[in-house]
Design an enzyme around this catalytic site. Structure first.
Site, short mmCIF file in Angstrom:
data_model
loop_
_atom_site.label_atom_id
_atom_site.label_comp_id
_atom_site.label_asym_id
_atom_site.label_seq_id
_atom_site.Cartn_x
_atom_site.Cartn_y
_atom_site.Cartn_z
CB THR A 39 2.81 -0.48 -4.23
OG1 THR A 39 2.93 -0.33 -2.81
CG2 THR A 39 2.29 -1.87 -4.54
N GLY A 95 0.80 -1.21 0.00
CA GLY A 95 0.00 0.00 0.00
C GLY A 95 0.83 1.26 0.00
CB CYS A 96 4.32 1.70 -0.41
SG CYS A 96 5.73 2.81 -0.53
N GLY A 97 3.30 4.30 -1.99
CA GLY A 97 3.39 5.03 -3.25
C GLY A 97 4.38 4.41 -4.21
#
Length: 158
Positions: free
Chosen positions: A38, A34-36
């Site tokens: 990803t 759920g990371c920028g």
């Protein structure tokens, strides 16, 4: 102690020896679903597709230490990667990369290649490149796109 002396955990909790990766070029990455960053999974898969047959492996270690961006079980994280980014490289069990529960492998990696200001991992998608002799040759910041690493990988595969 060298990189091949460590044991890591599979998504099901069973142990795997890093020694199984002797004579391979490795890219070790702490990831989050759920990371920028990803979407870098797509670039990582492209690297894997391009170089896997030449002795290259990506070792994916989900980490939930940064903004709770890797929620879910080990199996849910691995399934997310396979379904959304068609990853075929190995996803391992979640780990901590900093702090008192830090995985020993990451203590080793950070000692071999420290970061800016200090050795701590600053965010998800920090990458470590390891040569066929098990030496940590380079550390890449999270914002370094996988395609920017291709030349360094190629040089080690020769």
């Amino acid at each position: 102690m060298g990189i091949y002396d460590f044991t890591i955990n599979e998504t099901d909790g069973t142990s795997k020896l890093m020694a199984d990766y002797k004579n391979k070029v490795l890219l070790i990455v702490n990831t989050a679903t759920g990371c920028g960053f990803t979407p870098q999974y797509e670039g990582l898969q492209k690297l894997y597709d391009a170089y896997q047959e030449k002795g290259f492996e990506i070792l994916d270690f989900p980490c939930n230490q940064f903004g709770n961006q890797a929620p879910g079980s080990n199996e849910e994280v691995a399934t997310f990667c396979q379904l959304n980014y068609q990853t075929t490289f190995k996803t391992f069990g979640k780990i901590d990369v900093n702090g008192e529960n830090e995985a020993p492998l990451y203590t080793y990696l950070k000692t071999a290649q420290g970061g800016l200001l200090n050795k701590d991992i600053k965010w998800n998608f920090t990458k470590f490149l390891i040569n066929r002799q098990g030496e940590v040759v380079k550390r890449y910041a999270p914002q370094t796109k996988p395609e920017e690493i291709a030349e360094d990988i190629e040089a080690l595969l020769i």
